[in-house]
Design a protein around this motif. Structure first.
Motif, mmCIF file in Angstrom:
data_model
loop_
_atom_site.group_PDB
_atom_site.id
_atom_site.type_symbol
_atom_site.label_atom_id
_atom_site.label_comp_id
_atom_site.label_asym_id
_atom_site.label_seq_id
_atom_site.Cartn_x
_atom_site.Cartn_y
_atom_site.Cartn_z
ATOM 1 N N THR A 56 0.717 -1.332 0.135
ATOM 2 C CA THR A 56 0.044 0.091 0.020
ATOM 3 C C THR A 56 0.863 1.217 0.014
ATOM 4 O O THR A 56 1.803 1.344 0.782
ATOM 5 C CB THR A 56 -0.715 0.130 1.327
ATOM 6 N N LEU A 57 0.437 2.210 -1.012
ATOM 7 C CA LEU A 57 1.250 3.258 -0.812
ATOM 8 C C LEU A 57 0.632 4.423 -0.101
ATOM 9 O O LEU A 57 -0.430 4.746 -0.539
ATOM 10 C CB LEU A 57 1.631 3.740 -2.306
ATOM 11 N N LYS A 58 1.388 5.262 0.810
ATOM 12 C CA LYS A 58 0.628 6.233 1.922
ATOM 13 C C LYS A 58 1.394 7.391 1.708
ATOM 14 O O LYS A 58 2.617 7.241 1.550
ATOM 15 C CB LYS A 58 0.487 5.702 2.977
ATOM 16 N N ILE A 59 0.789 8.513 1.685
ATOM 17 C CA ILE A 59 1.419 9.785 2.330
ATOM 18 C C ILE A 59 1.660 9.938 3.730
ATOM 19 O O ILE A 59 0.616 9.653 4.547
ATOM 20 C CB ILE A 59 0.912 10.920 1.594
ATOM 21 N N PHE A 60 2.713 10.170 4.268
ATOM 22 C CA PHE A 60 2.909 10.393 5.949
ATOM 23 C C PHE A 60 3.640 12.051 5.737
ATOM 24 O O PHE A 60 4.214 12.245 5.140
ATOM 25 C CB PHE A 60 4.162 9.233 6.393
ATOM 26 N N GLU A 61 3.289 12.471 6.923
ATOM 27 C CA GLU A 61 3.889 13.707 7.331
ATOM 28 C C GLU A 61 5.133 13.312 8.340
ATOM 29 O O GLU A 61 4.867 12.404 9.043
ATOM 30 C CB GLU A 61 2.897 14.518 8.294
ATOM 31 N N VAL A 62 6.113 14.091 7.907
ATOM 32 C CA VAL A 62 7.517 13.788 8.715
ATOM 33 C C VAL A 62 7.588 14.806 9.914
ATOM 34 O O VAL A 62 7.409 16.072 9.515
ATOM 35 C CB VAL A 62 8.692 13.835 7.881
ATOM 36 N N LEU A 63 7.419 14.345 10.979
ATOM 37 C CA LEU A 63 7.251 15.272 12.310
ATOM 38 C C LEU A 63 8.787 15.906 12.651
ATOM 39 O O LEU A 63 9.758 15.336 11.954
ATOM 40 C CB LEU A 63 6.636 14.606 13.577
ATOM 41 N N GLN A 64 8.760 16.830 13.408
ATOM 42 C CA GLN A 64 10.077 17.537 13.944
ATOM 43 C C GLN A 64 11.041 16.603 14.540
ATOM 44 O O GLN A 64 12.198 16.690 14.602
ATOM 45 C CB GLN A 64 9.929 18.687 14.672
ATOM 46 N N ASN A 65 10.379 15.700 15.317
ATOM 47 C CA ASN A 65 11.174 14.574 15.868
ATOM 48 C C ASN A 65 11.882 13.380 15.005
ATOM 49 O O ASN A 65 12.375 12.482 15.397
ATOM 50 C CB ASN A 65 10.359 13.883 17.149
ATOM 51 N N LYS A 67 9.984 11.523 13.285
ATOM 52 C CA LYS A 67 8.963 10.311 13.184
ATOM 53 C C LYS A 67 7.950 10.562 12.073
ATOM 54 O O LYS A 67 7.695 11.773 11.625
ATOM 55 C CB LYS A 67 8.185 10.023 14.532
ATOM 56 N N VAL A 68 7.232 9.452 11.605
ATOM 57 C CA VAL A 68 6.320 9.772 10.661
ATOM 58 C C VAL A 68 4.856 9.676 11.142
ATOM 59 O O VAL A 68 4.655 8.771 12.002
ATOM 60 C CB VAL A 68 6.475 8.906 9.314
ATOM 61 N N LYS A 69 3.780 10.250 10.418
ATOM 62 C CA LYS A 69 2.425 10.260 10.845
ATOM 63 C C LYS A 69 1.658 9.994 9.719
ATOM 64 O O LYS A 69 1.725 10.970 8.695
ATOM 65 C CB LYS A 69 2.178 11.508 11.814
ATOM 66 N N ALA A 70 0.708 8.883 9.480
ATOM 67 C CA ALA A 70 -0.016 8.867 8.480
ATOM 68 C C ALA A 70 -1.176 9.988 8.215
ATOM 69 O O ALA A 70 -1.536 10.509 9.627
ATOM 70 C CB ALA A 70 -0.917 7.583 8.585
ATOM 71 N N VAL A 71 -1.345 10.547 7.210
ATOM 72 C CA VAL A 71 -2.197 11.776 7.132
ATOM 73 C C VAL A 71 -3.620 11.389 6.585
ATOM 74 O O VAL A 71 -3.794 10.221 6.164
ATOM 75 C CB VAL A 71 -1.655 12.939 6.128
ATOM 76 N N ASP A 72 -4.832 12.186 7.002
ATOM 77 C CA ASP A 72 -5.934 12.004 6.560
ATOM 78 C C ASP A 72 -5.906 11.651 4.981
ATOM 79 O O ASP A 72 -5.457 12.556 4.380
ATOM 80 C CB ASP A 72 -6.879 12.844 6.957
ATOM 81 N N THR A 115 6.564 12.452 2.996
ATOM 82 C CA THR A 115 7.425 11.480 2.294
ATOM 83 C C THR A 115 6.153 10.543 1.956
ATOM 84 O O THR A 115 5.184 10.327 2.566
ATOM 85 C CB THR A 115 8.307 10.740 3.336
ATOM 86 N N LEU A 116 6.601 9.708 0.974
ATOM 87 C CA LEU A 116 5.890 8.548 0.414
ATOM 88 C C LEU A 116 6.124 7.251 1.280
ATOM 89 O O LEU A 116 7.272 7.067 1.192
ATOM 90 C CB LEU A 116 5.798 8.517 -0.986
ATOM 91 N N GLY A 117 5.387 6.807 1.632
ATOM 92 C CA GLY A 117 5.667 5.200 2.338
ATOM 93 C C GLY A 117 4.915 3.954 1.455
ATOM 94 O O GLY A 117 3.945 4.253 1.438
ATOM 95 N N LEU A 118 5.949 2.956 1.194
ATOM 96 C CA LEU A 118 5.372 1.667 0.728
ATOM 97 C C LEU A 118 5.247 0.764 1.851
ATOM 98 O O LEU A 118 6.283 0.137 2.269
ATOM 99 C CB LEU A 118 6.037 1.398 -0.228
ATOM 100 N N VAL A 119 4.221 0.416 2.274
ATOM 101 C CA VAL A 119 4.113 -0.435 3.360
ATOM 102 C C VAL A 119 3.439 -1.846 2.803
ATOM 103 O O VAL A 119 2.541 -2.038 2.159
ATOM 104 C CB VAL A 119 2.895 0.071 4.150
ATOM 105 N N SER A 120 4.100 -2.885 3.183
ATOM 106 C CA SER A 120 4.009 -4.115 2.390
ATOM 107 C C SER A 120 3.731 -5.601 3.513
ATOM 108 O O SER A 120 4.057 -5.294 4.569
ATOM 109 C CB SER A 120 5.314 -4.512 1.795
ATOM 110 N N THR A 121 3.216 -6.569 3.044
ATOM 111 C CA THR A 121 3.083 -7.626 3.614
ATOM 112 C C THR A 121 3.563 -8.810 2.604
ATOM 113 O O THR A 121 3.689 -8.641 1.538
ATOM 114 C CB THR A 121 1.706 -7.979 4.279
ATOM 115 N N TRP A 122 3.759 -9.857 3.283
ATOM 116 C CA TRP A 122 4.313 -11.220 2.712
ATOM 117 C C TRP A 122 3.545 -12.394 3.274
ATOM 118 O O TRP A 122 4.125 -12.633 4.479
ATOM 119 C CB TRP A 122 5.806 -11.214 2.585
ATOM 120 N N ASN A 123 2.992 -12.921 2.377
ATOM 121 C CA ASN A 123 1.932 -14.269 2.784
ATOM 122 C C ASN A 123 1.353 -13.820 4.196
ATOM 123 O O ASN A 123 1.165 -14.687 4.919
ATOM 124 C CB ASN A 123 2.924 -15.220 3.070
ATOM 125 N N GLY A 124 0.918 -12.430 4.286
ATOM 126 C CA GLY A 124 0.028 -12.049 5.613
ATOM 127 C C GLY A 124 0.949 -11.560 6.607
ATOM 128 O O GLY A 124 0.460 -11.094 7.465
#
Length: 231
Positions: A56-65, A67-72, A115-124
């Motif tokens: 799944t390709l998502k957009i995340f906000e990169v915080l000042q610390n 870390k990344v946070k998924a956006v609406d 940032t763009l984040g690609l989040v993956s699974t393999w065989n669940g």
């Protein structure tokens, strides 16, 4: 009507009817992050996916610390299955078969870092995430996991030119973005596992611009009619 005035009205009409808001003056769009100095909407298009991961390709906000946070409304594309037909087509996924588009566009807010984040699974099982911003990927490895301005290399073969495709300009045309989905350094590094493109969406005309355009056209018609009558 004075010719100079007519030319001025015609130019104003053309600008009002066809002009769009100018592009952001300063931006970052590449492996160092995504950021604009004014709100900027981009349109994303899917190219292809390759491999056995379901991503799944998502957009995340990169915080000042850092870390990344998924956006609406930040999910762009998601694979409902790893590929169209498994090994029959080389584990390739296409839109409408293995891949669904969730959001067509996304508005990046001014002076935020994304940032763009690609989040993956393999065989669940969780296979981790890779990011288009190199500094967000695992330390001590080849941290670049995306190329900008390229669709990557041949399947299963290391894409030797990856470190030359570090940024692009979506304000002047479509920019290809391609991912290597293995987060560790032992991936095949072909950078073709998930391929999309991004381009700026023109800002809509304002009501004031439409009114100016209508007024200009009306004035031009009156001028032509007057010249015809005088002749």
């Amino acid at each position: 009507m004075n010719k100079t005035l007519l030319i001025g009205i015609t130019a104003a009409t053309a600008t009002a009817m066809f002009g769009v808001a100018g592009p952001a003056n300063a931006f970052t769009f590449g492996t160092n992050g995504i950021s604009f100095d004014t709100d900027q909407e981009l349109r994303f298009n899917f190219g292809s996916s390759n491999g056995a991961f379901k991503s799944t390709l998502k957009i995340f906000e990169v915080l000042q610390n850092g870390k990344v946070k998924a956006v609406d409304d930040g999910v762009l594309f998601t694979e409902v299955k790893p590929s169209d037909n498994g090994a029959q087509n080389g584990f390739r996924g296409t839109l409408g078969n293995a891949v669904e588009q969730v959001n067509t566009t996304f508005r990046f807010l001014a002076n935020k870092v994304y940032t763009l984040g690609l989040v993956s699974t393999w065989n669940g099982d969780d296979a981790g995430a890779v990011y288009s911003t190199s500094s967000l990927n695992l330390k001590g490895t080849n941290s670049q996991r995306a190329v900008f301005g390229s669709t990557g290399g041949q399947e299963g073969q290391t894409f030797a030119g990856a470190n030359t495709f570090l940024s692009g300009n979506p304000l002047t045309g479509s920019v290809a973005i391609a991912f290597e989905d293995i987060q560790f350094g032992n991936g095949d590094n072909d950078f073709n596992d998930f391929v999309v493109s991004a381009e700026a969406v023109p800002e809509p005309l304002t009501m004031g611009g439409l009114a100016l355009g209508a007024a200009g056209l009306a004035a031009a018609r009156r001028s032509r009619k007057r010249r015809t009558t005088e002749a």
